[in-house]
Design an enzyme around this catalytic site. Structure first.
Site, PDB file in Angstrom:
ATOM      1  CB  THR A 189      34.077  32.105  45.832  1.00  0.00           C
ATOM      2  OG1 THR A 189      35.163  32.387  44.952  1.00  0.00           O
ATOM      3  CG2 THR A 189      33.104  31.165  45.137  1.00  0.00           C
ATOM      4  CE1 TYR A 196      37.046  38.746  39.792  1.00  0.00           C
ATOM      5  CE2 TYR A 196      36.351  37.083  38.211  1.00  0.00           C
ATOM      6  CZ  TYR A 196      37.121  37.466  39.292  1.00  0.00           C
ATOM      7  OH  TYR A 196      37.972  36.561  39.869  1.00  0.00           O
ATOM      8  CG  ASP A 242      44.494  42.481  52.271  1.00  0.00           C
ATOM      9  OD1 ASP A 242      43.595  43.286  51.953  1.00  0.00           O
ATOM     10  OD2 ASP A 242      44.371  41.257  52.153  1.00  0.00           O
TER      11      ASP A 242
END
Length: 263
Positions: A191, A153, A37
């Site tokens: 989200t 996206y 990450d």
């Protein structure tokens, strides 16, 4: 006996959300996980939580070829092998088509599409040389149905599905299986990055739009990724699997979804 005993799996975007749940679940099933990450502090903390014998953290910007080479080398140096990849890292930007700048479009494609390409290309020779392995690409149900405010996206995730099918064909004879998971709305920081501000609206949207009446949980995606990484899916490749609580089947779309920019 775990379902992934002794396997070494590299997971991108592993510091939080779906990636973190995948790492925890895979480690619980006997895998040694390499967490990758750009969120270094969170990733290192998760690796410490899982334990040195089960996890390592490496910094990886998925849009950088050199970072991929270094991450694969770190995985093999730490654990002696590499058996699989979960291309989980992704970003989203909510903007209307006419308001999406070229830079913003390229930003999303760089992580979601180019990152997936670089990851598969980096691990494929290593997996093949070891006699086989697995790749799980995290796409999205946005690749299968139009969703407002998600041009970049949706385009990037549709590309992931195309690359998954091609890679599966090219790598099958070398023992490498490649599949994709298409989550719907999942309760992650991507989200719902500001739950205090948007949480109630998002919960209401999923209650009304999803046949199962709720938002999905990261573990529910991780469990499918586990299946596709394990021998239980040994005759499955080139496929995509939707995890959306029935949203696509219902064919319903929100009239005014919350506009959330996670930059």
């Amino acid at each position: 006996m775990g379902r992934l005993d002794e396997r070494v799996i590299l997971i991108t975007g592993a510091s939080r959300g779906q990636g973190a749940e995948e790492a925890r679940l895979f480690a619980a099933e006997g895998a040694r996980v390499v967490l990758a990450d750009v969120l270094d502090e969170e990733g290192a903390a998760l690796a410490a939580e899982l334990g040195e014998g089960s996890a390592r953290y490496v910094h990886l910007d998925v849009g950088e070829e050199a970072d991929w080479n270094a991450a694969v080398a770190a995985a093999t140096a730490a654990f002696g092998r590499l058996d699989g990849l979960v291309n989980n890292a992704g970003i989203v930007r909510h903007t209307a088509l006419v308001d999406t700048s070229l830079d913003e479009y390229h930003e999303v494609v760089r992580v979601n599409q180019t990152g997936t390409f670089l990851g598969m290309r980096a691990v494929a020779p290593v997996l093949a040389a070891a006699g086989g392995g697995t790749v799980v690409n995290i796409a999205s149900f946005a690749a299968l149905s139009g969703l407002p405010l998600l041009t970049a996206y949706a385009a990037s995730k549709a590309a992931v599905l195309g690359m998954t099918r091609v890679a599966a064909l090219e790598l099958a004879a070398r023992g490498v299986r490649v599949n994709a998971v298409c989550p719907g709305g999942i309760d992650t920081p991507m989200t719902n990055p500001r739950p205090q501000e948007y949480g109630p609206a998002i919960e209401e949207m999923f209650r009304t739009m999803v046949p199962m009446g709720r938002i999905g949980q990261p573990l529910e995606v991780a469990q499918l990724a586990l299946f596709l990484t394990s021998d239980e899916s040994s005759y499955v490749t080139g496929q995509s699997f939707v995890v959306d609580g029935g949203w696509l089947s219902a064919g319903r779309m929100p009239g005014s979804p919350p506009v959330i920019d996670v930059r």
